[in-house]
Design a protein around this motif. Structure first.
Motif, PDB file in Angstrom:
ATOM      1  N   UNK A   1      56.050  54.531  39.919  1.00  0.00           N
ATOM      2  CA  UNK A   1      56.936  53.574  39.238  1.00  0.00           C
ATOM      3  C   UNK A   1      57.700  52.731  40.257  1.00  0.00           C
ATOM      4  N   UNK A   2      58.082  53.372  41.374  1.00  0.00           N
ATOM      5  CA  UNK A   2      58.824  52.635  42.410  1.00  0.00           C
ATOM      6  C   UNK A   2      58.004  51.444  42.912  1.00  0.00           C
ATOM      7  N   UNK A   3      56.681  51.598  42.881  1.00  0.00           N
ATOM      8  CA  UNK A   3      55.807  50.521  43.397  1.00  0.00           C
ATOM      9  C   UNK A   3      55.772  49.297  42.482  1.00  0.00           C
ATOM     10  N   UNK A   4      55.969  49.505  41.185  1.00  0.00           N
ATOM     11  CA  UNK A   4      55.933  48.331  40.290  1.00  0.00           C
ATOM     12  C   UNK A   4      57.338  47.832  39.955  1.00  0.00           C
ATOM     13  N   UNK A   5      58.360  48.530  40.459  1.00  0.00           N
ATOM     14  CA  UNK A   5      59.748  48.179  40.125  1.00  0.00           C
ATOM     15  C   UNK A   5      60.155  46.863  40.780  1.00  0.00           C
ATOM     16  N   UNK A   6      61.137  46.174  40.198  1.00  0.00           N
ATOM     17  CA  UNK A   6      61.705  45.004  40.879  1.00  0.00           C
ATOM     18  C   UNK A   6      62.283  45.424  42.234  1.00  0.00           C
TER      19      UNK A   6
ATOM     20  N   UNK B   1      60.344  46.495  29.190  1.00  0.00           N
ATOM     21  CA  UNK B   1      59.654  47.115  30.314  1.00  0.00           C
ATOM     22  C   UNK B   1      58.171  47.312  30.017  1.00  0.00           C
ATOM     23  N   UNK B   2      57.356  47.348  31.071  1.00  0.00           N
ATOM     24  CA  UNK B   2      55.929  47.656  30.980  1.00  0.00           C
ATOM     25  C   UNK B   2      55.122  46.612  30.208  1.00  0.00           C
ATOM     26  N   UNK B   3      55.362  45.352  30.574  1.00  0.00           N
ATOM     27  CA  UNK B   3      54.421  44.309  30.206  1.00  0.00           C
ATOM     28  C   UNK B   3      54.724  43.462  28.987  1.00  0.00           C
ATOM     29  N   UNK B   4      55.730  43.810  28.235  1.00  0.00           N
ATOM     30  CA  UNK B   4      55.982  43.095  26.980  1.00  0.00           C
ATOM     31  C   UNK B   4      56.228  41.598  27.189  1.00  0.00           C
ATOM     32  N   UNK B   5      56.823  41.243  28.343  1.00  0.00           N
ATOM     33  CA  UNK B   5      57.162  39.824  28.552  1.00  0.00           C
ATOM     34  C   UNK B   5      56.290  39.177  29.642  1.00  0.00           C
ATOM     35  N   UNK B   6      55.138  39.792  29.938  1.00  0.00           N
ATOM     36  CA  UNK B   6      54.192  39.141  30.838  1.00  0.00           C
ATOM     37  C   UNK B   6      54.320  39.534  32.295  1.00  0.00           C
ATOM     38  N   UNK B   7      55.321  40.331  32.603  1.00  0.00           N
ATOM     39  CA  UNK B   7      55.455  40.953  33.925  1.00  0.00           C
ATOM     40  C   UNK B   7      55.813  42.417  33.661  1.00  0.00           C
ATOM     41  N   UNK B   8      55.797  43.228  34.728  1.00  0.00           N
ATOM     42  CA  UNK B   8      56.095  44.643  34.504  1.00  0.00           C
ATOM     43  C   UNK B   8      57.483  44.828  33.892  1.00  0.00           C
ATOM     44  N   UNK B   9      58.426  43.983  34.305  1.00  0.00           N
ATOM     45  CA  UNK B   9      59.802  44.067  33.789  1.00  0.00           C
ATOM     46  C   UNK B   9      60.334  42.660  33.529  1.00  0.00           C
TER      47      UNK B   9
ATOM     48  N   UNK C   1      60.297  38.777  35.308  1.00  0.00           N
ATOM     49  CA  UNK C   1      59.983  37.544  34.577  1.00  0.00           C
ATOM     50  C   UNK C   1      61.108  36.518  34.726  1.00  0.00           C
ATOM     51  N   UNK C   2      62.358  37.002  34.717  1.00  0.00           N
ATOM     52  CA  UNK C   2      63.507  36.080  34.821  1.00  0.00           C
ATOM     53  C   UNK C   2      63.998  35.925  36.259  1.00  0.00           C
ATOM     54  N   UNK C   3      63.368  36.660  37.167  1.00  0.00           N
ATOM     55  CA  UNK C   3      63.745  36.608  38.574  1.00  0.00           C
ATOM     56  C   UNK C   3      65.240  36.901  38.776  1.00  0.00           C
ATOM     57  N   UNK C   4      65.688  37.915  38.093  1.00  0.00           N
ATOM     58  CA  UNK C   4      67.080  38.378  38.238  1.00  0.00           C
ATOM     59  C   UNK C   4      67.015  39.881  38.469  1.00  0.00           C
ATOM     60  N   UNK C   5      67.571  40.347  39.570  1.00  0.00           N
ATOM     61  CA  UNK C   5      67.449  41.769  39.896  1.00  0.00           C
ATOM     62  C   UNK C   5      68.738  42.505  39.544  1.00  0.00           C
ATOM     63  N   UNK C   6      68.672  43.398  38.569  1.00  0.00           N
ATOM     64  CA  UNK C   6      69.868  44.170  38.210  1.00  0.00           C
ATOM     65  C   UNK C   6      70.040  45.363  39.155  1.00  0.00           C
TER      66      UNK C   6
ATOM     67  N   UNK D   1      76.183  45.858  30.673  1.00  0.00           N
ATOM     68  CA  UNK D   1      74.830  46.211  30.225  1.00  0.00           C
ATOM     69  C   UNK D   1      74.369  45.219  29.161  1.00  0.00           C
ATOM     70  N   UNK D   2      73.175  44.662  29.375  1.00  0.00           N
ATOM     71  CA  UNK D   2      72.570  43.768  28.376  1.00  0.00           C
ATOM     72  C   UNK D   2      71.064  44.037  28.320  1.00  0.00           C
ATOM     73  N   UNK D   3      70.497  43.725  27.164  1.00  0.00           N
ATOM     74  CA  UNK D   3      69.035  43.660  27.080  1.00  0.00           C
ATOM     75  C   UNK D   3      68.656  42.256  27.541  1.00  0.00           C
ATOM     76  N   UNK D   4      67.742  42.114  28.495  1.00  0.00           N
ATOM     77  CA  UNK D   4      67.336  40.759  28.896  1.00  0.00           C
ATOM     78  C   UNK D   4      66.833  39.980  27.671  1.00  0.00           C
ATOM     79  N   UNK D   5      66.003  40.631  26.858  1.00  0.00           N
ATOM     80  CA  UNK D   5      65.642  40.108  25.539  1.00  0.00           C
ATOM     81  C   UNK D   5      65.975  41.210  24.549  1.00  0.00           C
ATOM     82  N   UNK D   6      66.853  40.921  23.598  1.00  0.00           N
ATOM     83  CA  UNK D   6      67.242  41.947  22.628  1.00  0.00           C
ATOM     84  C   UNK D   6      66.196  42.012  21.527  1.00  0.00           C
ATOM     85  N   UNK D   7      65.776  43.222  21.168  1.00  0.00           N
ATOM     86  CA  UNK D   7      64.754  43.367  20.138  1.00  0.00           C
ATOM     87  C   UNK D   7      65.313  43.793  18.807  1.00  0.00           C
ATOM     88  N   UNK D   8      66.091  44.867  18.821  1.00  0.00           N
ATOM     89  CA  UNK D   8      66.482  45.507  17.566  1.00  0.00           C
ATOM     90  C   UNK D   8      67.349  44.616  16.688  1.00  0.00           C
ATOM     91  N   UNK D   9      68.134  43.739  17.300  1.00  0.00           N
ATOM     92  CA  UNK D   9      68.998  42.872  16.489  1.00  0.00           C
ATOM     93  C   UNK D   9      68.217  41.706  15.888  1.00  0.00           C
TER      94      UNK D   9
END
Ligand code: PLP
Length: 445
Positions: free
Chosen positions: A100-105, A263-271, A275-280, A223-231
């Protein structure tokens, strides 16, 4: 209890299971029972095929019934069904963390394992608070969430979350010292935006206002969801997440991305961070980690955070936190097999290739009766319907039920229909989901 207040038994075979986030009485009167799953489809107990438009519950990214995962889980059960990870270890836990460390931001290469998204969130919040303490800033305990946020159902996640129904029943039993940013859903400026909306980056400046109110020295993390789903799928306006990062950096506040669905591909990158080029500083995950096959979550931490804990006597425990099933061997086996599939089939980036046809398909529903907004990003889509007067959620629920009757499973939140199909979806199946939803919307009053 007063016997007269006890509701009649709805269905003796189904009543014992108190179902989560479910209208129990409605369900038990009209059950929707899923019995089998393969590829893009579920089969119901009565043998109907249902196209899965929501990857189970945003988790089955590689599609259902993956033989590789079954085999890995079976083998692991036969080899060693359980091993503790408190003061002990087992090899595949380390193998998975390295993987996982290898695919992490960049830099997020220290991994803490949990069993769910809720546990990942509570773990990340606790790490954030303990991190500040470890570096001599123990007064930084305040947490900032966001309206419409969903961070699971633990007391921490519920407190930083911002969905009213998930909070109001539990009254004042929230963590103290939590505040919320305003949400970023804005129909006036952004309705029917294709992809990321352009208006609203300035909403991130609200964080400066909260900092001015509470003082940065009291705040541990945002804490934020980069893209919120449940709401109901809430997208970050262009530049919004970058601005949050800048403000957090300026005030030494940790930024946590809750990537349980992204996480894991939903937005076209691993995280989404990539995709947004922002590292938390911390990322919470679960769901797609194991393709939903075995419950598991993981918190990705910046190395500087992990290092801050590695002090004091070497035989002392650095973080008094963990779960009996942290890095459960069977879950690790499922996760490794899942990551193999993602790598082999290019699934962590497949959503990027599909996002244009997906966007066109979901936006083709614009103009249908009651449709007041359509949102999309990666392989996520949402169609928001105008609520029936005085009956919020009723129209959305009807649409969800009718789609299911016609063989397509979607998710409903209030009057928003959300879609997030397995990442193995084919164009014809995208068409089928959207055509079915469109037909149902047309005939729903
Ligand atoms: C962003 C986010 N965080 C946390 C959770 C909670 O995950 P779980 O249901 O596995 O506890 C979810 C679940 O949908 C989620 O979408």
């Amino acid at each position: 209890m007063n016997a007269r207040l006890t509701p009649a038994v709805t269905n003796p075979e189904l009543d014992a299971f108190w179902m989560p986030f479910t209208a129990n009485r409605q369900f038990k009167a009209n059950p929707r029972l899923l019995a089998r799953a393969k590829g893009m489809y579920y089969s119901t107990a009565d043998g109907r095929e249902v196209l899965d438009g929501v990857a189970g519950l945003w988790c089955v990214n590689a599609g259902h019934g993956r033989r590789e995962i079954t085999e890995a889980v079976t083998k692991q059960l036969e080899t060693m069904e359980f091993a503790p990870t408190f003061q002990m270890g087992h090899p595949i836990a380390f193998e998975l963390a390295n993987r996982l460390a290898k695919i992490a931001p960049p830099g997020l290469d220290r991994i803490f394992f949990t069993n769910s998204g809720s546990e990942s969130v509570d773990t990340a919040l606790k790490i954030a608070i303990a991190y500040h303490r470890a570096r001599g800033a123990g007064q930084r305990t305040r947490l900032i969430g966001r309206e419409k946020g969903y961070h699971g159902v633990g007391f921490g996640g519920m407190s930083v979350g911002g969905m009213v129904n998930n909070r109001k029943f539990f009254g004042s039993s929230m963590l103290p010292g939590v505040d919320h940013l305003t949400h970023t859903l804005d129909h006036e400026h952004n309705a029917f935006s294709r992809g990321i909306p352009q208006w609203g980056a300035h909403l991130a400046n609200e964080l400066e206002r909260l900092i001015a109110l509470h003082d940065a020295s009291t705040i541990a993390a945002v804490i934020v969801e980069p893209v919120a789903g449940s709401a109901g799928v809430v997208l970050p306006p262009a530049g919004y997440l970058k601005r949050l990062r800048e403000i957090c950096d300026k005030h030494d506040i940790l930024l946590i991305f809750d990537e349980v669905i992204t996480g894991f591909g939903r937005v076209g990158k691993a995280f989404a961070a990539l995709a947004f080029d922002v590292t938390p500083d911390l990322i919470t995950t679960a769901k797609g980690l194991t393709n939903g096959a075995i419950p598991m979550g993981a918190v990705f931490s910046q190395r500087k955070i992990y290092d801050a804990f590695m002090q004091g006597p070497e035989n002392s425990i650095e973080l008094f936190h963990g779960y009996t099933y942290s890095a459960h061997p069977v879950a690790c086996a499922a996760a490794l097999a899942t990551q193999d599939i993602y790598a082999k089939e290019g699934l962590l980036t497949r959503a990027a290739a599909l996002s244009a046809p997906w966007e066109n398909a979901v936006h083709s529903l614009r103009g249908l009766p009651h449709v007041i907004d359509i949102r999309n990003y990666g392989l996520i889509g949402a169609v928001e319907l105008e609520p029936r007067p005085g009956k919020p959620g009723a129209r959305g629920f009807d649409v969800f039920l009718k789609c299911f009757e016609r063989g397509v499973m979607v998710r409903q939140t209030g009057d928003t229909i959300a879609m997030a199909p397995p990442l193995v979806i084919e164009p014809k199946q995208i068409e089928r989901i959207v055509e079915t939803l469109g037909a149902v919307i047309r005939e729903t009053d």
